[in-house]
Enzyme design. Structure first.
Site, PDB file in Angstrom:
ATOM      1  N   CYS A 182      -5.334   2.446  -1.902  1.00 37.42           N
ATOM      2  CA  CYS A 182      -4.544   2.200  -0.684  1.00 37.42           C
ATOM      3  C   CYS A 182      -3.121   2.749  -0.835  1.00 37.42           C
ATOM      4  CB  CYS A 182      -4.508   0.706  -0.418  1.00 37.42           C
ATOM      5  SG  CYS A 182      -3.437   0.293   0.968  1.00 37.42           S
ATOM      6  N   PHE A 183      -2.703   3.585   0.121  1.00 35.41           N
ATOM      7  CA  PHE A 183      -1.392   4.243  -0.028  1.00 35.41           C
ATOM      8  C   PHE A 183      -0.204   3.296   0.108  1.00 35.41           C
ATOM      9  CE2 PHE A 183      -2.513   6.391   4.357  1.00 35.41           C
ATOM     10  CZ  PHE A 183      -2.577   5.145   4.972  1.00 35.41           C
TER      11      PHE A 183
END
Ligand code: SME
Length: 319
Positions: A11-12
């Protein structure tokens, strides 16, 4: 020099928040890398059918932080052997990777992966492939954890060494504002207070290479109290960052002075600067405050905000 690298580690949101803390990192944006379709949306990427991976594009000053250190931190904060999975997320869009744009980046990435492999019995799952494309993610994903402090984060943001952390500029400026109150004194000539203010700023910020005032004598700007190397004594109103900030009566932030047309290089080592208009107590412009740095992109809206507050305090003492 300013460089960019695209990395993925699940997840960024968390990856972006982590690298934002690292000294030398100028900007981190969240996006989708190596997508098979143009401009994929978050929901399209989540279907796992676009081939895209949630990634971040890190802009960094390599004279402050090396790419090698950036890779080290990526390996430190993610599970390097997890395949298509990090934290609570599963799927190819959560794979980890280094997306290089030239041979030097590729070579370094492969060497670092080899070194990292020696520390694990399972195979390292961080892919090292060319960057085909990178699309900016939707606005609400940018700086997500800052906007949503309780948001999901699979990264331990504390896993950064104190020495590698950016300084907390706001805290330093708050301290400066407190000390400044003690320095300002109606019985003193303005010149004395301005001289001390330049020292106060330079003392508190090791990244400031030059801090000083230029005054106007109605025809041009001339050098006032300053701290730093010997500087140009006069500047025409239509020249340099100082001349423009004065003529336009607005703060100018220059992230790379070499790209600013007409920048005056008093010190060839300077790479970024901020110049703010200096007003007197009658709101008449009387000069500028110029702050330079050997670092690229050393100044942003926080410097503008606080230096404006500093000058607002000072102006009450200026005729
Ligand atoms: N760089 C400035 C000139 C002043 S020196 O940096 C001290 C400019 O371009 O206006």
């Amino acid at each position: 020099m300013i460089n960019k690298i695209v990395l993925a580690g699940g997840c960024f949101w968390g990856i972006e928040a982590f690298f934002r803390q690292l000294d030398g990192v100028i900007e981190v944006i969240s996006g989708y890398a190596n997508s098979k379709i143009k401009k994929p949306s978050y929901l399209e990427v989540k279907t796992q059918r676009t081939g895209a991976v949630e990634a971040v594009e890190i802009t960094y000053d390599d004279s402050v932080v090396s790419l090698s250190k950036i890779f080290d931190y990526l390996f430190k904060i993610i599970d390097v052997t997890a395949v298509d999975h990090q934290g609570g997320d599963y799927g190819t869009s959560y794979r980890s990777g280094i997306y290089f744009q030239n041979e030097a980046e590729q070579e370094l990435a492969l060497t670092k992966i080899k070194q990292e492999q020696a520390r694990h019995s399972e195979k390292i799952a961080v892919e090292v492939v060319p960057l085909d494309n990178f699309y900016l993610a939707e606005d609400y994903h940018q700086d997500y954890l800052n906007k949503n402090p309780d948001g999901y984060c699979h990264i331990n943001l504390e896993r950064i060494d104190e020495k590698d952390k950016k300084i907390d500029k706001q805290k330093v400026y708050e301290q400066i504002l407190l000390v400044l109150d003690g320095l300002l004194d109606r019985k003193l000539p303005a010149l004395s207070m301005m001289a001390n203010l330049t020292a106060l700023l330079k003392e508190h910020f090791t990244t400031f290479s030059w801090v000083g005032f230029y005054y106007t004598n109605e025809h041009e700007l001339y050098l006032g109290p300053f701290q730093g190397k010997v500087a140009c004594e006069t500047i025409a109103f239509n020249r340099g960052v100082c001349g423009h900030a004065f003529s336009e009566q607005k703060a100018i932030i220059v992230k790379d002075v070499h790209a600013f047309p007409g920048h005056i290089a008093c010190d060839s080592g300077s790479n970024s600067e901020i110049v703010l208009p200096l007003f007197n107590k009658h709101d008449k412009i009387i000069g500028v405050l110029d702050v330079d740095s050997y670092r690229y992109a050393n100044f942003d809206h926080i410097d503008e905000l606080y230096l404006t507050r500093v000058l607002d305090k000072l102006k009450e003492y200026l005729d």
